[in-house]
Design a protein around this motif. Structure first.
Motif, PDB file in Angstrom:
ATOM      1  N   GLU A   1     -51.301 -15.878 -20.165  1.00  0.00           N
ATOM      2  CA  GLU A   1     -52.841 -15.843 -20.055  1.00  0.00           C
ATOM      3  C   GLU A   1     -53.252 -17.079 -18.894  1.00  0.00           C
ATOM      4  O   GLU A   1     -52.437 -17.833 -18.563  1.00  0.00           O
ATOM      5  CB  GLU A   1     -53.542 -16.769 -21.457  1.00  0.00           C
ATOM      6  N   GLU A   2     -54.341 -16.355 -18.296  1.00  0.00           N
ATOM      7  CA  GLU A   2     -54.401 -17.131 -17.207  1.00  0.00           C
ATOM      8  C   GLU A   2     -56.273 -17.499 -17.029  1.00  0.00           C
ATOM      9  O   GLU A   2     -56.900 -16.640 -17.109  1.00  0.00           O
ATOM     10  CB  GLU A   2     -53.958 -16.095 -15.665  1.00  0.00           C
ATOM     11  N   ARG A   3     -55.617 -18.482 -16.254  1.00  0.00           N
ATOM     12  CA  ARG A   3     -57.799 -18.931 -15.950  1.00  0.00           C
ATOM     13  C   ARG A   3     -58.552 -18.252 -14.331  1.00  0.00           C
ATOM     14  O   ARG A   3     -57.065 -18.654 -13.253  1.00  0.00           O
ATOM     15  CB  ARG A   3     -58.031 -20.350 -15.336  1.00  0.00           C
ATOM     16  N   GLN A   4     -59.834 -17.250 -14.827  1.00  0.00           N
ATOM     17  CA  GLN A   4     -59.600 -16.069 -13.782  1.00  0.00           C
ATOM     18  C   GLN A   4     -61.016 -16.972 -13.291  1.00  0.00           C
ATOM     19  O   GLN A   4     -62.037 -17.302 -13.655  1.00  0.00           O
ATOM     20  CB  GLN A   4     -59.800 -14.535 -13.771  1.00  0.00           C
ATOM     21  N   ASP A   5     -61.196 -16.888 -11.767  1.00  0.00           N
ATOM     22  CA  ASP A   5     -62.397 -17.386 -11.720  1.00  0.00           C
ATOM     23  C   ASP A   5     -63.534 -15.586 -10.778  1.00  0.00           C
ATOM     24  O   ASP A   5     -61.961 -15.272 -10.093  1.00  0.00           O
ATOM     25  CB  ASP A   5     -62.689 -18.207  -9.382  1.00  0.00           C
ATOM     26  N   ILE A   6     -64.285 -15.846 -11.546  1.00  0.00           N
ATOM     27  CA  ILE A   6     -64.784 -14.152 -11.052  1.00  0.00           C
ATOM     28  C   ILE A   6     -66.573 -14.208 -10.978  1.00  0.00           C
ATOM     29  O   ILE A   6     -67.329 -14.590 -11.403  1.00  0.00           O
ATOM     30  CB  ILE A   6     -64.975 -13.333 -13.127  1.00  0.00           C
ATOM     31  N   ASP A   7     -66.503 -13.846  -9.540  1.00  0.00           N
ATOM     32  CA  ASP A   7     -67.503 -13.681  -9.113  1.00  0.00           C
ATOM     33  C   ASP A   7     -68.204 -12.474  -7.784  1.00  0.00           C
ATOM     34  O   ASP A   7     -66.499 -12.313  -7.594  1.00  0.00           O
ATOM     35  CB  ASP A   7     -67.533 -15.061  -8.085  1.00  0.00           C
ATOM     36  N   GLY A   8     -68.919 -12.753  -7.940  1.00  0.00           N
ATOM     37  CA  GLY A   8     -69.015 -12.084  -6.503  1.00  0.00           C
ATOM     38  C   GLY A   8     -68.957 -10.068  -6.970  1.00  0.00           C
ATOM     39  O   GLY A   8     -69.529  -9.847  -8.020  1.00  0.00           O
ATOM     40  N   TRP A   9     -68.792  -9.512  -6.383  1.00  0.00           N
ATOM     41  CA  TRP A   9     -69.499  -7.976  -7.022  1.00  0.00           C
ATOM     42  C   TRP A   9     -68.146  -7.403  -7.326  1.00  0.00           C
ATOM     43  O   TRP A   9     -67.731  -6.917  -7.924  1.00  0.00           O
ATOM     44  CB  TRP A   9     -69.583  -6.869  -5.036  1.00  0.00           C
ATOM     45  N   THR A  10     -67.341  -7.999  -7.132  1.00  0.00           N
ATOM     46  CA  THR A  10     -65.861  -7.310  -7.663  1.00  0.00           C
ATOM     47  C   THR A  10     -66.058  -8.011  -9.416  1.00  0.00           C
ATOM     48  O   THR A  10     -65.033  -7.429 -10.345  1.00  0.00           O
ATOM     49  CB  THR A  10     -64.611  -8.169  -7.604  1.00  0.00           C
ATOM     50  N   THR A  11     -67.125  -9.056 -10.073  1.00  0.00           N
ATOM     51  CA  THR A  11     -67.459  -9.123 -11.293  1.00  0.00           C
ATOM     52  C   THR A  11     -68.146  -8.072 -11.639  1.00  0.00           C
ATOM     53  O   THR A  11     -67.994  -7.464 -13.310  1.00  0.00           O
ATOM     54  CB  THR A  11     -68.778  -9.933 -11.375  1.00  0.00           C
ATOM     55  N   LEU A  12     -67.794  -6.100 -10.696  1.00  0.00           N
ATOM     56  CA  LEU A  12     -68.241  -4.966 -11.586  1.00  0.00           C
ATOM     57  C   LEU A  12     -66.777  -4.645 -12.408  1.00  0.00           C
ATOM     58  O   LEU A  12     -66.834  -3.644 -13.205  1.00  0.00           O
ATOM     59  CB  LEU A  12     -68.394  -3.809 -10.550  1.00  0.00           C
ATOM     60  N   PHE A  13     -65.827  -5.131 -11.995  1.00  0.00           N
ATOM     61  CA  PHE A  13     -64.220  -4.697 -12.554  1.00  0.00           C
ATOM     62  C   PHE A  13     -63.932  -5.351 -13.355  1.00  0.00           C
ATOM     63  O   PHE A  13     -62.867  -5.420 -14.346  1.00  0.00           O
ATOM     64  CB  PHE A  13     -63.167  -4.343 -11.445  1.00  0.00           C
ATOM     65  N   TRP A  14     -64.779  -6.389 -14.493  1.00  0.00           N
ATOM     66  CA  TRP A  14     -64.685  -7.029 -14.976  1.00  0.00           C
ATOM     67  C   TRP A  14     -65.253  -7.233 -16.438  1.00  0.00           C
ATOM     68  O   TRP A  14     -66.407  -6.551 -15.540  1.00  0.00           O
ATOM     69  CB  TRP A  14     -64.200  -8.647 -14.285  1.00  0.00           C
ATOM     70  N   GLN A  15     -64.933  -7.227 -17.885  1.00  0.00           N
ATOM     71  CA  GLN A  15     -66.383  -7.135 -18.816  1.00  0.00           C
ATOM     72  C   GLN A  15     -67.243  -8.268 -17.864  1.00  0.00           C
ATOM     73  O   GLN A  15     -67.470  -9.367 -17.851  1.00  0.00           O
ATOM     74  CB  GLN A  15     -65.739  -7.350 -19.634  1.00  0.00           C
ATOM     75  N   GLU A  16     -68.282  -7.606 -18.988  1.00  0.00           N
ATOM     76  CA  GLU A  16     -69.637  -8.604 -18.801  1.00  0.00           C
ATOM     77  C   GLU A  16     -69.967  -9.737 -20.077  1.00  0.00           C
ATOM     78  O   GLU A  16     -69.189  -9.331 -21.458  1.00  0.00           O
ATOM     79  CB  GLU A  16     -70.527  -7.413 -18.939  1.00  0.00           C
TER      80      GLU A  16
END
Length: 210
Positions: free
Chosen positions: A37-52
């Motif tokens: 398990e790892e902390r992820q910084d999710i921002d920008g347009w790549t949020t499209l590839f992560w769950q909302e």
């Protein structure tokens, strides 16, 4: 214009093909080697590839994400994320992230004593963009040469092809029964108007001659 037309067609086909390739389930035969398990910084347009937010994830740009590390039969590595899809898109209705994480830990094996599994997932892996396919299910298989028939993909694409052909046929019938007769009527009206115009011009010419 012909080049523009074919460019638009190619872009449309590429977009639709990419959408289905990303969304439809895929099956990888792999050997699981680790989970973390790892902390992820999710921002920008790549949020499209992560769950909302609302699909089993918290509403923040930085969050803890579970990962599953695996090795393919050819020795290449692959890393999957393990996130719930919930009621969102894609419609996998995945709510068992914790159970899948347990199954992945239970399936960890070594190179000397491998245990091969089929990981069902969707999405893409990109090291440059730091995006990962989302694991949906894990199923033990007989070996690295096991074959998985993608019945879901076959059924969905078949139904889609039938729908497209049906809509195309409906459009053809609509055009033959409605549009083409209307176009012919308009052409007849234009021809009649053109004939009347020529007749009127001839009358004017004869009047001036007289």
């Amino acid at each position: 214009m012909r080049y523009v037309k074919w460019t638009l067609i190619a872009l449309t086909v590429l977009f639709i093909g990419g959408f289905f390739h990303y969304t439809l389930p895929q099956h990888d035969i792999v050997r699981i080697v680790n989970t973390y398990e790892e902390r992820q910084d999710i921002d920008g347009w790549t949020t499209l590839f992560w769950q909302e937010a609302g699909n089993g994830t918290v509403n923040q740009q930085s969050r803890d994400v579970q990962f599953i590390q695996a090795v393919r039969p050819n020795g290449k590595s692959i890393v999957y994320r393990n996130e719930d899809t919930g009621w969102g898109w894609p419609p996998y209705f995945k709510f068992d992230t914790a159970n899948l994480y347990t199954e992945a830990n239970d399936a960890i094996s070594t190179k000397d004593n491998p245990e091969w599994v089929s990981v069902t997932h969707y999405g893409w892996r990109s090291e440059i963009l730091s995006i990962f396919p989302n694991a949906i299910a894990i199923k033990p298989v007989s070996g690295p040469d096991a074959r998985i028939i993608p019945w879901v993909n076959i059924i969905i694409l078949t139904l889609l092809a039938v729908l497209i052909l049906t809509l195309y046929r409906m459009w053809q019938q609509f055009r033959e029964r409605t549009i083409e007769p209307l176009v012919e009527d308009v052409e007849d009206v234009l021809e009649l108007a053109d004939e009347k115009k020529d007749s009127a011009v001839d009358k004017v010419k004869r009047w001036f001659k007289r």
